[in-house]
Design a protein around this motif. Structure first.
Motif, PDB file in Angstrom:
ATOM      1  N   LEU A 133       0.833  -1.200   0.000  1.00  0.00           N
ATOM      2  CA  LEU A 133       0.000   0.000   0.000  1.00  0.00           C
ATOM      3  C   LEU A 133       0.865   1.246   0.000  1.00  0.00           C
ATOM      4  O   LEU A 133       1.715   1.438   0.878  1.00  0.00           O
ATOM      5  N   GLY A 134       0.642   2.093  -0.997  1.00  0.00           N
ATOM      6  CA  GLY A 134       1.393   3.335  -1.094  1.00  0.00           C
ATOM      7  C   GLY A 134       1.248   3.930  -2.476  1.00  0.00           C
ATOM      8  O   GLY A 134       0.772   3.277  -3.403  1.00  0.00           O
ATOM      9  N   THR A 141       6.792  -0.844  -7.396  1.00  0.00           N
ATOM     10  CA  THR A 141       8.153  -1.379  -7.436  1.00  0.00           C
ATOM     11  C   THR A 141       8.349  -2.540  -6.458  1.00  0.00           C
ATOM     12  O   THR A 141       8.869  -3.600  -6.844  1.00  0.00           O
ATOM     13  N   PRO A 142       7.947  -2.419  -5.178  1.00  0.00           N
ATOM     14  CA  PRO A 142       8.110  -3.566  -4.267  1.00  0.00           C
ATOM     15  C   PRO A 142       7.246  -4.767  -4.655  1.00  0.00           C
ATOM     16  O   PRO A 142       7.672  -5.914  -4.489  1.00  0.00           O
ATOM     17  N   ALA A 143       6.030  -4.539  -5.161  1.00  0.00           N
ATOM     18  CA  ALA A 143       5.162  -5.659  -5.546  1.00  0.00           C
ATOM     19  C   ALA A 143       5.821  -6.469  -6.647  1.00  0.00           C
ATOM     20  O   ALA A 143       5.852  -7.709  -6.601  1.00  0.00           O
ATOM     21  N   PRO A 164      -1.024  -4.857 -10.942  1.00  0.00           N
ATOM     22  CA  PRO A 164      -1.132  -3.433 -10.629  1.00  0.00           C
ATOM     23  C   PRO A 164      -2.430  -3.142  -9.886  1.00  0.00           C
ATOM     24  O   PRO A 164      -3.300  -3.992  -9.753  1.00  0.00           O
ATOM     25  N   ARG A 165      -2.565  -1.930  -9.448  1.00  0.00           N
ATOM     26  CA  ARG A 165      -3.753  -1.533  -8.725  1.00  0.00           C
ATOM     27  C   ARG A 165      -4.976  -1.476  -9.649  1.00  0.00           C
ATOM     28  O   ARG A 165      -4.849  -1.351 -10.869  1.00  0.00           O
ATOM     29  N   CYS A 166      -6.144  -1.614  -9.047  1.00  0.00           N
ATOM     30  CA  CYS A 166      -7.429  -1.405  -9.751  1.00  0.00           C
ATOM     31  C   CYS A 166      -7.631  -2.359 -10.922  1.00  0.00           C
ATOM     32  O   CYS A 166      -8.223  -1.976 -11.934  1.00  0.00           O
ATOM     33  N   GLU A 167      -7.117  -3.572 -10.823  1.00  0.00           N
ATOM     34  CA  GLU A 167      -7.346  -4.557 -11.873  1.00  0.00           C
ATOM     35  C   GLU A 167      -7.870  -5.836 -11.242  1.00  0.00           C
ATOM     36  O   GLU A 167      -7.177  -6.850 -11.170  1.00  0.00           O
ATOM     37  N   ALA A 185      -0.201  -4.303  -6.023  1.00  0.00           N
ATOM     38  CA  ALA A 185       0.097  -2.903  -5.755  1.00  0.00           C
ATOM     39  C   ALA A 185      -1.226  -2.201  -5.481  1.00  0.00           C
ATOM     40  O   ALA A 185      -2.139  -2.254  -6.308  1.00  0.00           O
ATOM     41  N   ALA A 186      -1.350  -1.582  -4.318  1.00  0.00           N
ATOM     42  CA  ALA A 186      -2.637  -1.005  -3.918  1.00  0.00           C
ATOM     43  C   ALA A 186      -2.497   0.478  -3.635  1.00  0.00           C
ATOM     44  O   ALA A 186      -1.605   0.907  -2.897  1.00  0.00           O
TER      45      ALA A 186
END
Length: 249
Positions: A133-134, A141-143, A164-167, A185-186
């Motif tokens: 989360l960030g 990058t960390p994910a 990735p986020r929102c998928e 990734a959130a």
């Protein structure tokens, strides 16, 4: 067929397919169990998805009202009493577990070790979803780096993925077809996750569900090491498939 299928595995699916090949019609009865940790309706949904030709029910009454029962298929040598209860022949399939050396108890004890014996619906349910989360690139990058680190372990972990986020659709597909852990990734804390890795200031607020770990370390390498330690610790704990009160299913 009668069983709890908690969870269903390759041996169960072999039994169903064998019965389908030999029968005009097959009914699979998914039984409830005292203290069950996976609802019968969920287990029935898994079986119905993998075996769309079978009639999957959760009631003995549904079996008896569906017409006569000519045969009961099991993988147990002591299935004769069950068959007699239905006034049917007992057909025993691979009682020695020679073709698929796995059991539901083994899966509950070690899901990772039994991963290759599980179909997509069960994998999707079991996969531990870890969110970083960030704000980008603090989350992305960390994910990605975590997924690459686990892929290098090989074996069942070679299929580790990140999204990735929102998928959400992509996430669900990755959970069903990948490794026992999925990295996400959130940008927000709204979606349900098992473990949250907090990679920086959280402008959108903290998640109110799942475990939360603040990543601290000297630079990106240190933070990645802290993240791997947190994930490994989490994966080494219970997967929610412990033996229920009263013994085995």
């Amino acid at each position: 067929m009668v069983g709890t299928f908690c969870p269903p595995h390759a041996g169960h699916h072999h039994l169903v397919r064998t019965a389908e090949d030999r029968c005009e019609a097959l009914t699979v009865l998914v039984c409830t169990a005292a203290g069950e940790l996976v609802a019968a309706r969920t287990r029935a949904r898994w079986m119905a998805e993998v075996h769309p030709r079978a009639r999957v029910v959760r009631s003995v009454r549904s079996v008896r009202t569906g017409g006569r029962v000519d045969a009961v298929f099991t993988s147990e040598r002591h299935g004769d009493p069950l068959a007699r209860a239905f006034g049917a022949e007992h057909v025993c399939v691979d009682a020695e577990r020679a073709l698929f050396p796995v059991s539901a108890a083994a899966v509950r004890k070690d899901p990772v070790g039994c991963w290759d014996f599980l179909e997509q619906p069960v994998r999707g349910w079991l996969t531990r979803r870890v969110a970083v989360l960030g704000a980008d690139p603090a989350a992305t990058t960390p994910a990605r780096a975590l997924a690459e680190r686990y892929q290098r372990r090989g074996g069942v972990w070679a299929g580790t993925r990140w999204v990735p986020r929102c998928e959400r659709a992509r996430e669900e597909h990755a959970a069903r077809t990948g490794a026992p852990v999925l990295f996400c990734a959130a940008g927000t804390a709204r979606a349900a996750r098992h473990l949250w890795l907090l990679a920086g200031p959280q402008e959108g607020g903290l998640p109110d569900h799942g475990r939360k770990v603040v990543l601290r370390g000297a630079g990106p390498a240190g933070m990645l090491g802290a993240a791997v330690d947190a994930v490994d610790t989490f994966l080494g704990e219970s997967w929610g498939l412990d033996e229920p009160p009263g013994g085995r299913w």
